[in-house]
Each structure stands twice: as C-alpha cells, then as structure tokens.
Design an enzyme around this catalytic site. Structure first.
Site, mmCIF file in Angstrom:
data_model
loop_
_atom_site.group_PDB
_atom_site.id
_atom_site.type_symbol
_atom_site.label_atom_id
_atom_site.label_comp_id
_atom_site.label_asym_id
_atom_site.label_seq_id
_atom_site.Cartn_x
_atom_site.Cartn_y
_atom_site.Cartn_z
ATOM 1 N N HIS A 94 0.900 -1.319 -0.276
ATOM 2 C CA HIS A 94 0.286 0.109 -0.040
ATOM 3 C C HIS A 94 0.845 0.794 0.488
ATOM 4 O O HIS A 94 1.872 1.388 1.028
ATOM 5 C CB HIS A 94 -0.611 -0.190 1.087
ATOM 6 N N CYS A 208 -4.262 2.602 -4.924
ATOM 7 C CA CYS A 208 -3.679 3.633 -4.629
ATOM 8 C C CYS A 208 -2.458 4.447 -4.904
ATOM 9 O O CYS A 208 -1.941 5.393 -4.916
ATOM 10 C CB CYS A 208 -3.226 3.039 -3.004
#
Length: 335
Positions: A94, A208
């Site tokens: 992430h 993301c």
C-alpha cells in the site's frame, strides 16, 4: 439465491458470433480511459466497512507560501496493521505520501484507498430480490495529521523524495480536491494482453499507487525536483485476449436486458462471495479455477460497464515493478 445454471460455452459462442457479424461496437482505443464524474454520489447504507474509512481524517491545511515542505514516500504491506509483513513477502504493498512543514513542525499523511475494503471493490454482492450485482466500490483520498513512523518503517518504506514550497503544496491541495471529487471508483485490476513489457494494456487499475503516482506527477508539474531513488509499486494483472464490451447495468439487467447474459454474470460472481467455512471456501475456489483457467472466462466491471475477458496464460500475476519518479515541466522556484 444463486442464478440457475447456464452453459457458459454457449454464451461465449454467442458473444464471439456477435463480434464476427460486426455487432461488436466501434473500434476502441486501448487502454479504455478511466471515467471521471461530475460529483461523488452518496454511498448506499448497505455498504459497510469492517474498518472505518479515514477515522482521523482532517481538512488539508493552507500552508504559508514561504514554508518549506518535505515530501516523503510511504509504503507498507497491505493490512500490515493486522498481518504484519505477511503480504509484504508477496510484494502486495500500500502506498501513501507524507509531508512535513518546516514552519510548524507538523507532519501529515495522505493516501487513497477503498471506502469498504478491497474485497467489496473487486467483487459485487448478489442481493436477494435484485437482478443486477450490487457494488460497494468507491475509493477516496484520506488526509490526516501525523505520520506513523513505526507502521511505515518496520516492514516498508519512509524516505524523503522531494522538498517543495508552501505555495506548491497549496496548488497540489486544489488538484487533490478535484481528483478526489471526480475519480470515485476503485479499479483493482490491470488487464493486458501478455506479460511482455510492451504488451497492449486493455484496462489500467485505479488504486492507491496510481493516486500517489498522479500526486508526484502534479508536484513535478508544479516544479518539484525529486531525488534519484528507485520506486516500485504493486500491480495485480489479468491476462486476456481483446476484451468484448457487453453493456451496462440497464442494458444487461434491465427489463429489456439479456437474461442469458445477466444469469451468466451473476453465476460467475457467485463463488467470490464471503465464506463462512473453510470447506465452502475451497469448493468455491475450485469453481473459480474452473471458470477462469479451464474455461478462460472473466467478467470485468469497469466504468460502470461489463466486459468479457477471454483469459490467457498466465491468467493472473502480481508484480512489483519500478516506476521512476517523474521529471517536471517547470523549474522549481523558492525551495
């Protein structure tokens, strides 16, 4: 209730026949552009998050123009707070970006992720009494004060990548507002023709890492100069032949829709439901393998439209690939 069993082979023949008869739709340019919207709709109360979205979120502050802001690359394994470095070993990461103000000493984190977790953004719910699959697939930006050093450093990355002025930060904040209000749906999959680096990309993901890449590019366009460091990002790729457009929710599931196609799409998504037992999970996993690998079928929902993907070897791959930091189109001023 699960849709009645249909023969997927017959549907595939029907779709291919439509293509051969010239009913397929005009020639498309690849990749299909990600669709932006005029506003962000309210979420349906049916969509519920196991972990609250952006629980400590705050407004983006207006910085003094003469401030000097450090920009940090942040990266950690997905769900690191729950599983530690487990997904880090698979390079499922992430991404976020951090900022530190020289004038105030305050630091901030900015990221973009799913409102209702990754599973809901990737596969729909099949709700009783509803013909069409129901999606909880919005994503959004989250900005909050502080940088959790331990979270990013322990199993990931926290490194300075640039220094910008307060004026540049304020211009970036205006862009973030626009980007967040118009790009509202999370897209998990990148879809391309082969593993070759020069392969045709049919669909690009919107998640993301793409938000962070867009943010870096905006800063570069405003004049930011980035340090020379290697930056890698995770992509989850499906491999398929040329995708075939099927229609939107109304044309497939509406009163005049294609009932055979509608049943096939519901039948495809059924095994991806949440599972209550280990046995149920493995039974559905075998069904997924049969459909995606043996039958080479996948139904993709992208831009609120459905596409048929004729899957190809190696079918799916997770890559952790370098994407260089951008070079701007302006000269940095005042930093």
């Amino acid at each position: 209730m699960r849709a009645a069993g249909r023969c997927p082979g017959l549907l595939l023949l029907l779709v291919l026949a439509m293509a051969a008869w010239g009913l397929r739709f005009p020639q498309r340019h690849w990749p299909v552009p990600y669709r932006r919207f005029d506003y962000r709709p309210k979420t349906d109360p049916y969509c519920q998050a196991r972990y609250t979205f952006c629980p400590t979120g705050s407004a983006v502050p207006v910085m003094k123009e003469e401030d000097i802001i450090e920009v940090y690359r942040l990266q950690a394994p997905v769900w690191e707070f729950k599983y530690g470095d487990l997904l880090g070993h698979l390079k499922i990461m992430h991404d976020a970006v951090g900022f530190k103000s020289a004038l105030t000493g305050k630091n901030y984190t900015m990221e973009w992720y799913e409102l209702f977790q990754l599973g809901n953004c990737t596969f729909p719910h099949l709700r009783p009494g509803m013909d069409a699959p129901f999606w909880c697939n919005q994503g959004a930006a989250c900005f909050y004060e502080g940088i959790d050093d331990a979270h990013w450093k322990e199993n990931g990355t926290l490194v300075l990548v640039s220094t910008i002025s307060g004026a540049m930060f304020n211009e970036m904040a205006k862009w973030v507002k626009y980007d967040n209000e118009t790009g509202i749906y999370y897209e998990t999959w990148t879809v391309q023709a082969s593993p070759d680096k020069k392969s045709i990309v049919w669909f690009d993901s919107y998640e993301c890492s793409k938000f962070i890449l867009r943010t870096y590019q905006k800063l570069a366009d405003l004049g930011a100069v980035f340090n020379k460091i290697q930056t890698n990002y995770t992509s989850i790729i499906l491999f398929s032949g040329e995708p075939i457009y099927l229609g939107n929710e109304t044309s497939i599931f509406g009163p005049q829709g294609n009932k055979t196609l509608a049943a096939a799409i519901r039948d495809f998504y059924y095994p991806f439901k949440p599972h209550k037992t280990v046995r149920e999970f493995f039974v559905d996993l075998l069904k997924i393998i049969h459909r995606v690998i043996l039958n080479r079928e996948f139904y993709l929902f992208y831009n609120l439209e459905y596409w048929f993907l004729p899957m190809k070897f190696p079918y799916l791959k997770i890559i952790y690939e370098e994407v260089p930091l951008p070079v701007g189109s302006k000269t940095s001023v005042g930093v």
